[in-house]
Design a protein around this motif. Structure first.
Motif, PDB file in Angstrom:
ATOM      1  N   CYS A  83      11.971   2.219  -7.528  1.00 19.52           N
ATOM      2  CA  CYS A  83      11.258   1.671  -8.684  1.00 19.52           C
ATOM      3  C   CYS A  83       9.946   1.043  -8.206  1.00 19.52           C
ATOM      4  O   CYS A  83       9.928   0.309  -7.209  1.00 19.52           O
ATOM      5  CB  CYS A  83      12.125   0.607  -9.367  1.00 19.52           C
ATOM      6  SG  CYS A  83      11.357  -0.156 -10.822  1.00 19.52           S
ATOM      7  N   ILE A  84       8.864   1.355  -8.904  1.00 15.85           N
ATOM      8  CA  ILE A  84       7.577   0.730  -8.608  1.00 15.85           C
ATOM      9  C   ILE A  84       7.024   0.114  -9.891  1.00 15.85           C
ATOM     10  O   ILE A  84       7.452   0.480 -10.997  1.00 15.85           O
ATOM     11  CB  ILE A  84       6.547   1.725  -8.032  1.00 15.85           C
ATOM     12  CG1 ILE A  84       6.100   2.712  -9.127  1.00 15.85           C
ATOM     13  CG2 ILE A  84       7.103   2.448  -6.821  1.00 15.85           C
ATOM     14  CD1 ILE A  84       4.883   3.532  -8.749  1.00 15.85           C
ATOM     15  N   ASP A  85       6.090  -0.810  -9.738  1.00 12.83           N
ATOM     16  CA  ASP A  85       5.320  -1.255 -10.890  1.00 12.83           C
ATOM     17  C   ASP A  85       3.858  -0.964 -10.619  1.00 12.83           C
ATOM     18  O   ASP A  85       3.467  -0.723  -9.473  1.00 12.83           O
ATOM     19  CB  ASP A  85       5.541  -2.741 -11.189  1.00 12.83           C
ATOM     20  CG  ASP A  85       4.745  -3.644 -10.260  1.00 12.83           C
ATOM     21  OD1 ASP A  85       3.595  -3.971 -10.603  1.00 12.83           O
ATOM     22  OD2 ASP A  85       5.271  -4.014  -9.187  1.00 12.83           O
ATOM     23  N   GLY A 109       5.809  -2.819  -5.074  1.00 12.71           N
ATOM     24  CA  GLY A 109       4.707  -3.180  -5.968  1.00 12.71           C
ATOM     25  C   GLY A 109       3.488  -2.339  -5.656  1.00 12.71           C
ATOM     26  O   GLY A 109       3.098  -2.196  -4.490  1.00 12.71           O
ATOM     27  N   THR A 110       2.868  -1.770  -6.688  1.00 13.39           N
ATOM     28  CA  THR A 110       1.667  -0.945  -6.488  1.00 13.39           C
ATOM     29  C   THR A 110       0.627  -1.278  -7.552  1.00 13.39           C
ATOM     30  O   THR A 110       0.935  -1.924  -8.551  1.00 13.39           O
ATOM     31  CB  THR A 110       1.986   0.573  -6.568  1.00 13.39           C
ATOM     32  OG1 THR A 110       2.029   1.002  -7.941  1.00 13.39           O
ATOM     33  CG2 THR A 110       3.311   0.905  -5.910  1.00 13.39           C
ATOM     34  N   HIS A 111      -0.585  -0.824  -7.308  1.00 11.40           N
ATOM     35  CA  HIS A 111      -1.651  -1.046  -8.291  1.00 11.40           C
ATOM     36  C   HIS A 111      -2.706   0.043  -8.182  1.00 11.40           C
ATOM     37  O   HIS A 111      -3.489   0.050  -7.219  1.00 11.40           O
ATOM     38  CB  HIS A 111      -2.305  -2.416  -8.070  1.00 11.40           C
ATOM     39  CG  HIS A 111      -3.432  -2.691  -9.026  1.00 11.40           C
ATOM     40  ND1 HIS A 111      -4.470  -3.559  -8.718  1.00 11.40           N
ATOM     41  CD2 HIS A 111      -3.696  -2.234 -10.273  1.00 11.40           C
ATOM     42  CE1 HIS A 111      -5.311  -3.606  -9.741  1.00 11.40           C
ATOM     43  NE2 HIS A 111      -4.874  -2.805 -10.696  1.00 11.40           N
ATOM     44  N   PRO A 112      -2.767   0.958  -9.142  1.00 12.76           N
ATOM     45  CA  PRO A 112      -3.850   1.950  -9.149  1.00 12.76           C
ATOM     46  C   PRO A 112      -5.149   1.291  -9.609  1.00 12.76           C
ATOM     47  O   PRO A 112      -5.202   0.668 -10.666  1.00 12.76           O
ATOM     48  CB  PRO A 112      -3.367   2.997 -10.162  1.00 12.76           C
ATOM     49  CG  PRO A 112      -2.459   2.239 -11.082  1.00 12.76           C
ATOM     50  CD  PRO A 112      -1.830   1.156 -10.256  1.00 12.76           C
ATOM     51  N   LEU A 149       8.510   7.915  -1.902  1.00 12.48           N
ATOM     52  CA  LEU A 149       8.388   8.335  -3.302  1.00 12.48           C
ATOM     53  C   LEU A 149       7.108   7.785  -3.922  1.00 12.48           C
ATOM     54  O   LEU A 149       6.443   8.470  -4.700  1.00 12.48           O
ATOM     55  CB  LEU A 149       9.610   7.881  -4.099  1.00 12.48           C
ATOM     56  CG  LEU A 149      10.872   8.724  -3.907  1.00 12.48           C
ATOM     57  CD1 LEU A 149      12.091   8.008  -4.468  1.00 12.48           C
ATOM     58  CD2 LEU A 149      10.713  10.092  -4.572  1.00 12.48           C
ATOM     59  N   ALA A 150       6.757   6.550  -3.561  1.00 12.69           N
ATOM     60  CA  ALA A 150       5.508   5.979  -4.073  1.00 12.69           C
ATOM     61  C   ALA A 150       4.315   6.766  -3.544  1.00 12.69           C
ATOM     62  O   ALA A 150       3.368   7.061  -4.290  1.00 12.69           O
ATOM     63  CB  ALA A 150       5.402   4.508  -3.671  1.00 12.69           C
ATOM     64  N   LEU A 151       4.350   7.126  -2.268  1.00  8.11           N
ATOM     65  CA  LEU A 151       3.269   7.920  -1.691  1.00  8.11           C
ATOM     66  C   LEU A 151       3.187   9.297  -2.349  1.00  8.11           C
ATOM     67  O   LEU A 151       2.093   9.831  -2.562  1.00  8.11           O
ATOM     68  CB  LEU A 151       3.475   8.074  -0.179  1.00  8.11           C
ATOM     69  CG  LEU A 151       3.187   6.826   0.656  1.00  8.11           C
ATOM     70  CD1 LEU A 151       3.703   6.994   2.079  1.00  8.11           C
ATOM     71  CD2 LEU A 151       1.694   6.513   0.665  1.00  8.11           C
ATOM     72  N   ALA A 159      -4.653  10.349  -6.178  1.00  4.35           N
ATOM     73  CA  ALA A 159      -5.284   9.082  -5.812  1.00  4.35           C
ATOM     74  C   ALA A 159      -5.271   8.928  -4.293  1.00  4.35           C
ATOM     75  O   ALA A 159      -4.756   9.775  -3.569  1.00  4.35           O
ATOM     76  CB  ALA A 159      -4.572   7.911  -6.493  1.00  4.35           C
ATOM     77  N   VAL A 160      -5.832   7.818  -3.806  1.00  6.96           N
ATOM     78  CA  VAL A 160      -5.937   7.551  -2.371  1.00  6.96           C
ATOM     79  C   VAL A 160      -5.100   6.314  -2.048  1.00  6.96           C
ATOM     80  O   VAL A 160      -5.410   5.211  -2.515  1.00  6.96           O
ATOM     81  CB  VAL A 160      -7.404   7.308  -1.965  1.00  6.96           C
ATOM     82  CG1 VAL A 160      -7.501   7.047  -0.471  1.00  6.96           C
ATOM     83  CG2 VAL A 160      -8.277   8.496  -2.368  1.00  6.96           C
ATOM     84  N   PRO A 161      -4.032   6.452  -1.242  1.00  3.41           N
ATOM     85  CA  PRO A 161      -3.172   5.296  -0.965  1.00  3.41           C
ATOM     86  C   PRO A 161      -3.848   4.279  -0.052  1.00  3.41           C
ATOM     87  O   PRO A 161      -4.513   4.631   0.921  1.00  3.41           O
ATOM     88  CB  PRO A 161      -1.955   5.931  -0.269  1.00  3.41           C
ATOM     89  CG  PRO A 161      -2.477   7.194   0.342  1.00  3.41           C
ATOM     90  CD  PRO A 161      -3.551   7.687  -0.589  1.00  3.41           C
TER      91      PRO A 161
END
Length: 361
Positions: A83-85, A109-112, A149-151, A159-161
């Motif tokens: 799970c990510i946000d 936790g992530t943020h585009p 999975l987030a990557l 997008a660019v991690p």
């Protein structure tokens, strides 16, 4: 990744759904407002039908104040392998999750770093994240599967991690995102009660500075409430600069030559520091900023004019690096400013003149 659940179908959530669905991922959509989820589904972002079992990845795209409870519910219900946000604040939600006693191994936790001044699913696009940084803030206990999975999600969204510490992320976005929003709103607020004769003089500079002031206040209240300290720190430093500039400008009114010269030096110092800061803003595709030449073309407000300019530029073998449009007041015309490599500017100007375009020097 074969399946995903997007919880929250606003601009970001719907854009994630559109990007994943376009690349063959089976996306399920959920929102506290069924009408919003229906709109996202109608746009092709996924299906409103709940998944039959755990999906590969749950994407929580809700306001920062609701991230922790939503993630906690998803993790405890076993809705997904990970799970990510995608909220714009990272450290607060993680602390809340720790307080709630949630197992954070499968959470990230992530943020585009992408968005628009408009919100909601109707503003969403599948290419919203292409070429944009997408911050990942793994903790010491983050599972490898959750990170992978987030990557994969970031890759599917083109997008660019970027991996960062959560607190460092919050300080960074306070500087490059949250404070600019408030500064834009502060400038735009001065126009609210201004004389109509003054407002009619607005040019492209005012449009550029105030563009994001059109953003949804409710959304920004959620964001700023979740990151008030770092934003206040940046604004406090700006307030010091503003105070010094006010004094410098007052000094320019003085009859004392020494005071006037001091004022000039202070204002010039700020402008030069601004030049230096602006030069650090990444350019095209995240590369170092490039110096482009502007070819300004006068156009009428008729269908197909922009397409014709770009076609003529292409026929001349010139790549347009960037473009801006300055609309004329009370006229159905405007200036299209084409940014090109300096060596290409004379070629483009000559080619466009040959094709009947009016070039402004």
């Amino acid at each position: 990744m074969r399946t995903a659940l997007v919880i929250g179908t606003g601009l970001i959530g719907t854009s994630v759904g559109l990007a994943l669905a376009a690349r063959g991922v089976a996306v399920h959509l959920s929102d506290h407002d069924p009408g919003t989820a229906r709109t996202a589904a109608a746009l092709g972002a996924g299906t409103e039908e709940p998944p039959e079992g755990p999906v590969d990845l749950a994407v929580v795209a809700v306001p920062p104040a609701h991230v922790a409870t939503t993630v906690a519910g998803a993790v405890r219900a076993g809705l997904a392998r990970a799970c990510i946000d995608v909220a714009s604040v990272k450290s607060g939600p993680r602390r809340e999750l720790e307080t709630l006693g949630v197992d954070l191994g499968s959470y990230l936790g992530t943020h585009p770093m992408a968005g628009k001044e408009r919100s909601g699913p109707l503003a969403a696009t599948a290419d919203l994240f292409e070429g944009r940084p997408w911050v990942l803030t793994p903790g010491r206990g983050t599972d490898t599967e959750a990170l992978n999975l987030a990557l994969e999600l970031v890759s599917l969204c083109r997008a660019v991690p970027v991996v960062m510490d959560a607190e460092a992320h919050d300080r960074a976005v306070a500087l490059v995102s949250h404070t600019p929003q408030l500064m834009s709103s502060l400038v735009a607020a001065r126009l609210r009660g201004a004389e109509e004769s003054a407002v009619r003089l607005c040019g492209q500079g005012v449009r550029d500075v105030t563009r994001i002031a059109a953003s949804d206040p409710g959304m920004w209240i959620d964001i700023l409430t979740a990151n008030p300290g770092p934003v206040a720190d940046v604004l406090a430093d700006i307030a010091v600069d503003l105070g010094e500039v006010v004094q410098a400008l007052r000094a320019l009114e003085s009859s004392d030559d020494d005071k006037r010269q001091g004022g000039v030096r202070a204002v010039e110092d700020l402008l030069r520091r601004g030049n230096a800061g602006r030069s650090r803003v990444p350019g095209k595709h995240g590369a170092a900023p490039a110096a482009y030449e502007v070819v300004a073309v006068l156009v009428t407000d008729r269908p197909g004019e922009l397409a014709r300019i770009f076609a003529d530029a292409g026929a001349a073998g010139v790549n347009v690096e960037d473009v801006s449009i300055e609309h004329a007041t009370d006229q159905q015309a405007g200036l299209v400013q084409l940014m090109v490599e300096p060596s290409a500017a004379p070629v483009l100007s000559a080619a466009l003149r040959e094709r009947g375009w009016s070039i402004r020097q």
